[in-house]
Design a protein around this motif. Structure first.
Motif: not given
Ligand code: ATP
Ligand code: ATP
Ligand code: MG
Ligand code: MG
Lengths: 233, 299, 233, 299
Positions: C38-41, C208-209, C213-215, C228-230
């Motif tokens: 599961f990945v965010f783009l 994202l926060q 998940r993987k980004v 990392p999202a931050q």
């Protein structure tokens, strides 16, 4: 109550709207926006935000109730009168509504061409407003050659280019990252500071929190004014 | 402000045409096809009419004279005939000339006339009728008047033949009008359909323009110009096509069917006719626009 | 390296893509997603998120580089082969891409009809998935009769209905309030837990926060993994 | 799986037609108009051809016999003529009958024959030609053969008239083929344009279907069915329209021009012809689909 005293005013009285006989989308909605007001319109998906905005620029007719723009009751306007009222309202549509076979420049210029602005003036103003939203390099692209966020910024530019008295923006930052969103909101703030009435429909709680403005919340077709953003979560 | 609008009109029209090149080509070819059909029909009709009128100059009315007619009676009869507005030419055929002709017409069989003592054939006046005589009634009136003159024994003017001829001309005329009207109707129908469909494919853009404050009139004018443009190009194309088609058709016909020599002629292709074609094309474009615009407004 | 061992895998090697000769949209992008990833783009507006997703379901051809879906190199596939690959990928389009003259039901059912699913089965599954996204009452409406958020949920339902091996979602919550956004993300999580590979392109920092998940971050055409999202703000 | 596809096809086609009712109506009326034009042309052509062939049965070849011909020569000549495949009927006209006819034809002037001692007219055989004789060459071959037989003095068969007649038939036939081909071409062009435009307006939907995994074939079939449906409805409409138009035209013509009695006939409107019309309509729909589908694929 002359229209001079409230030159950029929106007054809505007891507005009712429904698409299907059984379901009421808006029920007895009333509010007043003076010139220079800035308000967020929020509420869950399907609450009627888009519907309310569409009523304000006469894309829909209400079931009952009155809508006064600059003191004129637009609910009884003819097609031609509506066309002229729309020229003083800048609208950012939720689905952008760009003309696919016109370039970015031509899409934005359209609004000025309609009012007969001279060619030189059009060029200057379109360029300026495209630069404001940060897509001045994509002047001669067609909408389908742009990313979602770029299209949305073209739609915002088109709403701004005519220095409208009223801006109605429907989810104008749904496809934008937070950085650009902040820039866009700053533009709205500046325009608003010069006396333009601004109404922004949005789901984005971060916006409501960051820009502490008046909030209208739609729920079950009813409008509540001034509910603080935090309680809305 | 005027300049901006003018500029907008030209540019919008140009953009519409460029962006919807396929639809425009379709529209143009449809109009052109209709005009070509119409043009070929016109050529055909005019040619046929001309041919029939050529044939018609052969018709004549023969006035048989009594053997007892006096010189002054003959002269006044001849004068009477010549002064009639329907008669082009009068030829007198004496009894002797009549017999000579008859002998000739019998050819080899003329030997059987050798035994005759007296000439039984009557003298006659042969009247050539004018082209402008348009109907049977006029011919019959003339016959009646001449019949009343002294010294006239009998009139012969192929009543049956003439009646048929005039009926045929009338039929041709009415059929011509009918077919022309029908073709015209079909063409406007097809053109307006094409413009309707092209409107249809631009509906989104039209809606958007209305939403940002354009009036219907403002939106419509470029489409009107587009219709005119289509009609213009189509009429020029069709003039070329009709000319080429007709030119080859005529050469071919002349070679294959020498007896049609007199019938086929390109003279019809005058500058006036060319202007008419262009005007018709533009008219079709405009009519198509009007019909479809009404339709768009309604929906 | 048989396709059995990595049944729901996406592998991308040295992908380059540009629309205009001068501007590179993607530059040397390589990554691997195993079954159940599961990945965010993410990345700014116009970074190339949509372009990357479009390459993955073969709506665009790359300038160079290879894309392996379940071990098969789709960059050299024929039209017919591409059609079959797409049936195992559920896509949520940024601009929804609903067919306006088909009802909500028919828009979602389309995906199942293509694969020849029996009628009863179609009805059951469409209803189930519409209920999951919360628009089961609008079954027989047409897309233009829905609010923006409702349309987006139909688009999500269509991507889910076929139990795809891969889900590619392009800004799937841009028109949804936070409550519904959370519900949708939970659905994606559930599907992912059953082994589906999920890739979600988004601007929404809250997402994202909240869902750690993987980004993948796109910047100047380059892909950085696992930022990392931050730090992305 | 088969059932789902079948259900999908019918429903998609139905939905397409219902949702694009206007475009479908336009398409149907365009096909129908083309078919009506084509139908009217066919009626006109077939009628004209029939009329000309009726006229033609009047043609005959006259074989003049030598006065010295013997009975057995006459019989064998007669047999020879009757056995020719081009000859329908042979009538013998004796010298006496010939003189009677000649006398009759002179009418009042027959008195001038009174003085004749012997009959100068020859006996003859009159040959009626069969309808299937299609060209001048066959007639001239026949004439040559008969001319070689003993006892034949001369042949007369209106060479000039016949040559014109055959040229006219040939012209009519070629013109008929040409006009039919042209009309057919125009119709397919217009129909394919209409289908193209209807595709054009559905492009978004087609793109979307491809994006969710539909093959081109899967997408195309409902449009093919739609084309067939349009052709079917259009052909039925046009059959009705042609029938009505022709019915009123014929009644009107019969009243106005009684001499056309034999020419105009509705017999042509057979079930086979009706089937042909429907088949043609469907064919046009399918052709239009194929042309436009090729176009869509390309773009
Ligand atoms: N043309 C229409 N016909 C029928 N129902 C409609 C139509 N347009 C909107 N609706 C319904 O009216 C309700 C309000 O829609 P509206 O678009 O105003 O919502 P919204 O607040 O803008 O939602 P979102 O945040 O999802 O955009 C929704 O339930 C929608 O389904
Ligand atoms: N068809 C096209 N022709 C030319 N340029 C294009 C085309 N499609 C996209 N682009 C350009 O490629 C770049 C990447 O576009 P893409 O849609 O992938 O961005 P994105 O990351 O999805 O942005 P957003 O968040 O705004 O949707 C943009 O600069 C865009 O202008
Ligand atoms: Mg909305
Ligand atoms: Mg994008």
């Amino acid at each position: 109550m002359s229209s001079k005293k409230w030159p950029r005013m929106i007054r809505v009285f007891h507005l009712y709207k429904s698409y299907l006989p059984t379901v009421a989308v808006l029920q007895d909605v009333s509010f007043t926006l003076e010139a220079g007001d800035f308000v967020f319109l929020t509420g869950p998906s399907g609450a009627g935000k888009t519907t309310l905005l569409r009523l304000l620029f006469a894309a829909e007719r209400p079931k009952s109730g009155q809508i006064l723009i600059n003191g004129k009751n637009i609910t009884s306007f003819s097609r031609r009168q509506i066309a002229h009222v729309r020229r003083s309202i800048g609208v950012v549509f939720q689905d952008f509504k760009l003309i696919n076979y016109r370039t970015v420049f031509d899409n934005v210029a359209l609004v000025l061409e309609i009012t007969g602005t001279p060619r030189n003036e059009i060029k200057k103003r379109v360029w300026k407003v495209l630069k404001m939203v940060g897509i001045e390099q994509k002047l001669y692209r067609y909408p389908l050659e742009l990313s979602g966020g770029e299209q949305q910024r073209v739609a915002i530019a088109r709403a701004l280019v005519n220095d409208p008295q009223i801006i109605l923006a429907d989810e104008p930052t749904g496809n934008l990252d937070f950085e650009i969103t902040t820039e866009i909101m700053n533009i709205f703030n500046n325009v608003n500071a010069q006396g333009t009435t601004v109404m922004v429909a949005t789901h984005n709680q971060l916006l409501l929190q960051k820009f502490k403005r008046k909030v209208f919340t739609l729920h079950n077709g009813m409008l509540q004014e001034g509910v603080p953003a935090q309680e809305n979560q | 402000m005027k300049m901006t609008y003018f500029y907008y009109l030209l540019r919008s029209t140009y953009q519409n045409i460029r962006q919807h090149l396929v639809i425009n080509l379709i529209s143009i070819f449809t109009i052109a096809f209709s005009l070509v059909l119409f043009g070929l029909y016109s050529f055909g009709y005019l040619n046929l009419k001309k041919t029939l009128e050529d044939w018609r100059t052969d018709f004549q009315m023969i006035v048989y004279l009594e053997d007892s007619i006096s010189k002054s009676q003959l002269n006044s009869l001849r004068h009477f005939c010549e002064s009639s507005p329907a008669v082009a030419r009068v030829v007198h055929v004496s009894k002797k000339q009549a017999m000579q002709r008859f002998r000739k017409s019998l050819g080899k069989d003329s030997s059987l006339l050798r035994g005759l003592k007296e000439n039984p054939l009557p003298a006659s006046l042969e009247l050539q009728l004018k082209n402008k005589v348009k109907d049977m009634q006029a011919v019959e009136n003339l016959a009646k008047q001449i019949g009343k003159q002294p010294g006239v024994e009998e009139l012969q003017y192929g009543q049956q033949w003439l009646r048929h001829f005039f009926s045929l001309m009338k039929l041709l005329h009415i059929a011509g009008l009918g077919v022309t009207g029908f073709l015209f109707f079909v063409t406007v129908f097809i053109v307006s359909n094409t413009i309707k469909l092209s409107f249809y494919s631009r509906r989104d853009a039209i809606d958007i323009m209305e939403l940002v404050g354009a009036t219907r009139f403002y939106i419509a004018v470029p489409y009107l110009l587009e219709g005119i443009f289509q009609g213009l190009v189509a009429s020029l194309l069709s003039v070329g096509a009709v000319y080429a088609l007709y030119y080859y058709l005529v050469s071919w016909l002349r070679q294959s069917f020498p007896f049609l020599q007199g019938m086929v002629s390109l003279a019809f292709f005058t500058p006036g006719m060319l202007g008419g074609f262009v005007a018709l094309g533009v008219l079709l474009g405009v009519l198509g626009f009007l019909v479809s615009f009404k339709w768009i407004r309604g929906s």
